[in-house]
Design an enzyme around this catalytic site. Structure first.
Site, PDB file in Angstrom:
ATOM      1  N   CYS A  13      -5.167   0.565   4.163  1.00 11.11           N
ATOM      2  CA  CYS A  13      -5.149  -0.864   4.459  1.00 11.11           C
ATOM      3  C   CYS A  13      -6.535  -1.472   4.315  1.00 11.11           C
ATOM      4  O   CYS A  13      -6.690  -2.630   3.910  1.00 11.11           O
ATOM      5  CB  CYS A  13      -4.622  -1.103   5.859  1.00 11.11           C
ATOM      6  SG  CYS A  13      -5.561  -0.240   7.160  1.00 11.11           S
ATOM      7  N   ASN A  48      -0.775  -9.408   4.790  1.00  8.36           N
ATOM      8  CA  ASN A  48      -0.647  -7.980   5.022  1.00  8.36           C
ATOM      9  C   ASN A  48      -0.473  -7.254   3.695  1.00  8.36           C
ATOM     10  O   ASN A  48      -0.376  -7.889   2.633  1.00  8.36           O
ATOM     11  CB  ASN A  48       0.539  -7.704   5.957  1.00  8.36           C
ATOM     12  CG  ASN A  48       0.433  -6.366   6.660  1.00  8.36           C
ATOM     13  OD1 ASN A  48      -0.482  -5.580   6.422  1.00  8.36           O
ATOM     14  ND2 ASN A  48       1.373  -6.091   7.538  1.00  8.36           N
ATOM     15  N   GLN A  56       0.807  -1.214   0.000  1.00 13.14           N
ATOM     16  CA  GLN A  56       0.000   0.000   0.000  1.00 13.14           C
ATOM     17  C   GLN A  56       0.842   1.267   0.000  1.00 13.14           C
ATOM     18  O   GLN A  56       0.310   2.361  -0.255  1.00 13.14           O
ATOM     19  CB  GLN A  56      -0.938   0.006   1.205  1.00 13.14           C
ATOM     20  CG  GLN A  56      -0.234   0.166   2.537  1.00 13.14           C
ATOM     21  CD  GLN A  56      -1.162  -0.018   3.714  1.00 13.14           C
ATOM     22  OE1 GLN A  56      -1.580  -1.125   4.006  1.00 13.14           O
ATOM     23  NE2 GLN A  56      -1.491   1.082   4.391  1.00 13.14           N
ATOM     24  N   HIS A  88      -5.632  -1.395  11.927  1.00 13.48           N
ATOM     25  CA  HIS A  88      -5.056  -1.895  10.684  1.00 13.48           C
ATOM     26  C   HIS A  88      -5.909  -3.022  10.109  1.00 13.48           C
ATOM     27  O   HIS A  88      -6.275  -3.955  10.826  1.00 13.48           O
ATOM     28  CB  HIS A  88      -3.631  -2.387  10.938  1.00 13.48           C
ATOM     29  CG  HIS A  88      -2.888  -2.775   9.695  1.00 13.48           C
ATOM     30  ND1 HIS A  88      -2.822  -1.969   8.577  1.00 13.48           N
ATOM     31  CD2 HIS A  88      -2.182  -3.894   9.388  1.00 13.48           C
ATOM     32  CE1 HIS A  88      -2.099  -2.565   7.645  1.00 13.48           C
ATOM     33  NE2 HIS A  88      -1.710  -3.736   8.107  1.00 13.48           N
TER      34      HIS A  88
END
Length: 335
Positions: free
Chosen positions: A145, A299, A139, A278
């Site tokens: 996120c 992630n 990102q 997150h």
């Protein structure tokens, strides 16, 4: 591989651990002076500073992080070692400001949970091996996120419903989903992203609407070319890891975690809180060689972070919220 996040230093900030392709580079780095290490690190990651003042400031942060890594490794308290990655010249605060972006708020959860009566739950699951997970994305310096989490979950259900794994556009969400809680690089929520996708009648592909890590104007011509759609979304019953396991056994699931003050490692076991900040995606679960049960989490901080972009987080802990609040607000799209 493993990584750490102390209150002083961010998980993403510095650390990749274990066997990796850069071991030879790491050995060369450790043998050099700190100034030489910084120069080698800059060359490896293409880092260029605007002036000598910025370079000096970044060097001091780099030095502090490297010294922390070396001190940690010398102590030998944990069964893993730390190494340097591309974020080693950032402070924890700088990293969190640019990379986290989940807007925690009490959610009005959906009443339905399609997996409530599921009983045949496998002991382990990895949606990567079933072709339902796209490669790790990054990102960058944008707090979106939430978009990456929602898209990863949508990519998973698209593969399961159509047989096609399609890399979908996070940038379309960043640019076009801005009328409510979702505000591009300034944060958002996965449920709100799912609602936008339904109203938008889908998302286009990554290649058609590439990610550029900035807030931009909505490109309607591109967003009208939909590569995948969802019919709805559901929330997993909150604070219930057993329910989350039922969901993840059947598809990748968007989850939020507290990624702002913990000690992440191999199978991460804490410490961390439940201040969700997150958005990530649970793409599996399993049990490590030492018997620790874990969630496999994708992630969006690039492949140099964690275990090639993933982290294993301990599951089935005593706290009902799950580790770092992972069981507090899970949700998934439906085809």
């Amino acid at each position: 591989m493993a990584l750490t996040l102390q209150n002083k230093l961010s998980i993403a900030l510095l650390l990749v651990v274990g066997l990796c392709a850069s071991q030879a580079w790491s050995r060369s780095l450790s043998a050099a002076s700190m100034n030489e290490r910084h120069e080698m690190w800059m060359a490896k990651y293409g880092r260029v500073y605007k002036d000598t003042a910025e370079k000096e400031r970044r060097f001091n942060t780099f030095k502090e992080n490297v010294e922390y890594i070396e001190s940690f490794n010398r102590a030998g308290i944990k069964p893993y070692k730390l190494d340097v990655n591309e974020f080693a010249d950032l402070t924890n605060e700088e990293f969190q400001e640019s990379r986290n972006g989940y807007r925690f708020k009490p959610l009005v959860t959906s009443s339905s949970f399609k997996y409530e009566n599921v009983t045949a739950v496998p002991s382990n699951m990895d949606w990567r091996t079933k072709g339902a997970v796209t490669p790790i994305k990054d990102q960058g310096q944008c707090g979106c996120c939430w978009a990456f989490s929602a898209v990863a979950a949508m990519e998973g259900i698209t593969k399961l419903s159509t047989g096609k794994l399609i890399s979908l556009s996070e940038q379309e969400l960043v640019d076009c989903d801005t009328s409510g809680e979702d505000q591009g690089c300034n944060g958002g929520l996965m449920d709100d992203a799912f609602e936008f996708i339904i109203k938008n009648k889908g998302l286009t592909t990554e290649s058609n609407y590439p990610y550029d890590a900035t807030d931009g104007s909505c490109k309607k011509a591109k967003s009208g070319s939909h590569a995948a759609q969802i019919s709805g979304y559901e929330d997993v019953p909150a604070n219930n890891e057993a329910a989350l396991m039922k969901a993840v056994a059947n598809q990748p699931v968007s989850v939020a975690i507290d990624a702002g003050g913990s000690d992440f490692h191999g199978v991460f076991t804490g410490e961390c809180g439940t201040d969700l900040d997150h958005g990530v995606t649970a793409v599996g679960y399993g049990t490590s060689d030492d018997g620790t049960q874990y969630w496999l989490v994708k992630n969006s901080w690039g492949s140099s972070w964690g275990e090639n972009g993933y982290i294993r987080m301990q599951r089935d802990i005593d706290a009902k919220e799950g580790l770092c609040g992972i069981a507090m607000q899970p949700s998934y799209p439906t085809a």
